[in-house]
Design a protein around this motif. Sequence first.
Motif, PDB file in Angstrom:
ATOM      1  N   VAL A   1       0.862  -1.178   0.000  1.00 49.58           N
ATOM      2  CA  VAL A   1       0.000   0.000   0.000  1.00 49.58           C
ATOM      3  C   VAL A   1       0.900   1.229   0.000  1.00 49.58           C
ATOM      4  O   VAL A   1       1.737   1.395   0.888  1.00 49.58           O
ATOM      5  N   GLU A   2       0.760   2.091  -0.978  1.00 53.56           N
ATOM      6  CA  GLU A   2       1.601   3.274  -1.075  1.00 53.56           C
ATOM      7  C   GLU A   2       1.016   4.424  -0.273  1.00 53.56           C
ATOM      8  O   GLU A   2      -0.200   4.629  -0.247  1.00 53.56           O
ATOM      9  N   ALA A   3       1.925   5.200   0.336  1.00 52.11           N
ATOM     10  CA  ALA A   3       1.561   6.406   1.086  1.00 52.11           C
ATOM     11  C   ALA A   3       0.388   6.115   2.018  1.00 52.11           C
ATOM     12  O   ALA A   3       0.401   5.153   2.764  1.00 52.11           O
ATOM     13  N   ASP A   4      -0.661   6.935   1.955  1.00 49.83           N
ATOM     14  CA  ASP A   4      -1.797   6.755   2.847  1.00 49.83           C
ATOM     15  C   ASP A   4      -2.834   5.801   2.262  1.00 49.83           C
ATOM     16  O   ASP A   4      -3.822   5.481   2.900  1.00 49.83           O
ATOM     17  N   GLY A   5      -2.596   5.358   1.045  1.00 51.67           N
ATOM     18  CA  GLY A   5      -3.498   4.382   0.437  1.00 51.67           C
ATOM     19  C   GLY A   5      -4.751   5.028  -0.147  1.00 51.67           C
ATOM     20  O   GLY A   5      -5.240   6.041   0.363  1.00 51.67           O
ATOM     21  N   PRO A   6      -5.294   4.460  -1.218  1.00 53.65           N
ATOM     22  CA  PRO A   6      -6.533   4.971  -1.791  1.00 53.65           C
ATOM     23  C   PRO A   6      -7.724   4.726  -0.886  1.00 53.65           C
ATOM     24  O   PRO A   6      -7.636   4.009   0.115  1.00 53.65           O
ATOM     25  N   GLN A   7      -8.846   5.294  -1.251  1.00 51.41           N
ATOM     26  CA  GLN A   7     -10.051   5.209  -0.426  1.00 51.41           C
ATOM     27  C   GLN A   7     -10.516   3.770  -0.211  1.00 51.41           C
ATOM     28  O   GLN A   7     -11.052   3.438   0.845  1.00 51.41           O
ATOM     29  N   ASP A   8     -10.300   2.917  -1.207  1.00 49.37           N
ATOM     30  CA  ASP A   8     -10.830   1.544  -1.110  1.00 49.37           C
ATOM     31  C   ASP A   8      -9.769   0.543  -0.660  1.00 49.37           C
ATOM     32  O   ASP A   8      -9.911  -0.658  -0.899  1.00 49.37           O
ATOM     33  N   THR A   9      -8.707   1.028   0.027  1.00 47.20           N
ATOM     34  CA  THR A   9      -7.628   0.125   0.445  1.00 47.20           C
ATOM     35  C   THR A   9      -8.144  -1.008   1.318  1.00 47.20           C
ATOM     36  O   THR A   9      -7.838  -2.182   1.098  1.00 47.20           O
ATOM     37  N   ALA A  10      -8.934  -0.681   2.336  1.00 43.04           N
ATOM     38  CA  ALA A  10      -9.429  -1.710   3.254  1.00 43.04           C
ATOM     39  C   ALA A  10     -10.283  -2.733   2.518  1.00 43.04           C
ATOM     40  O   ALA A  10     -10.136  -3.952   2.722  1.00 43.04           O
ATOM     41  N   ALA A  11     -11.163  -2.264   1.655  1.00 43.54           N
ATOM     42  CA  ALA A  11     -12.025  -3.181   0.906  1.00 43.54           C
ATOM     43  C   ALA A  11     -11.202  -4.079  -0.011  1.00 43.54           C
ATOM     44  O   ALA A  11     -11.495  -5.269  -0.153  1.00 43.54           O
TER      45      ALA A  11
END
Length: 394
Positions: free
Chosen positions: A115-125
């Motif tokens: 996961v790069e940086a803070d991650g996209p909005q759907d990282t957890a999903a």
Amino acid sequence: MTTVRTATPSTARAINDRLALNLLLEQGPLTATELRDLTGLSRPTVADLLDRLQRTGLVAVVGERGEQRRGPNARLYALVASRAHIAAFDVREGGVSLVVADLAGRTLGTAEIPVEADGPQDTAAAIVRTLRETARGAGVERLHTVAVGAPGLVDPATGRLHSTGQLPRWHAELLAALRELPDTEVILENEVNLAGRAEYRVGAARDRDTFVLMWLGHSVGAAVILDGRLRRGFSGGTGEICFLPVPGATGLPSADSCEGGFHGLVGSAALCALARAHGLPVGPADDAATAEAVVRAALAGGDAGAAFLDELAERIALGAASVCVVLDPGCVVLGGEIGRAGGAELARRVERCLARLSPLRTEVRAGTAGGGAVLAGAVLTAGDAVRRDLFGEL
């Protein structure tokens, strides 16, 4: 007057069942005769419990074993490892490692999710989707328990994660998403505590009921095992030695920064700076992987490498001494990327320095649970939870 209480028949059966199941888990398939010898139970009792456990689907006949006696071969009984499945997570700032395993702890599938940086909005999903895909690829439709190792304080009362620094947003979102999995228990634990459990159960401290694991990587932390029990403290903060004030640091730590504490002396950035001061080649990044490579290179030989290792050992011993004079664990295990890279040689140097700083005799060992110590501890923790549910363990 003292009233003597005896176990009820149902309690005795439950105890006998747990005993047999644990033996089958630890030693593999056994005959009824072997179970009788190991448990000390009578022939009728063993026959009864095997019949009962087969009906529940926890034990099955998996073959036969020839014996030096007349009559048919003895049946082999084994734990049905597919009776329940678990998953384990090692959650870091840069991504996630996960394992899907069976009831016996055997790995069925793995995945690495950067996961790069803070991650996209759907990282957890996306991570949960990968978990489902990994499980299905192993033929697993339902996970009984998921154990998650993450940095931060895990409140023993609420099970909530509290950060001692700036953790990515997706960490909390991942925990929430995992807790939405149907009929699945989610266990959250500090990642160093899980590594400590791995060293206790399958690593360097298997012969110790009391020890401290010092995790040396990007930052530093500790897992405290006293009398065979993991100690968390009132708020889950036992082992947050990155905040430990020690001589030689740039200043003092604060409530929201450990830069002036032990972290500022032996964290990966401090280690890389120390290596440069000794004229050792260091990569551009001051992360844990770079620090690990520096320690391995220093061990390869040379006066500069030896001097660097001596000073690093002195720094580590400062934190270890502070822990030892309070807890007197008798044994300190060096884990994490730096402890793993330093191995027995770094442990020997730290032990020598520690002996000069503390009047308490303390052995220093290199961790042996390896780079997957957090995942190994998470698998053990999830497996324990499943067995408490299925075996009725106390």
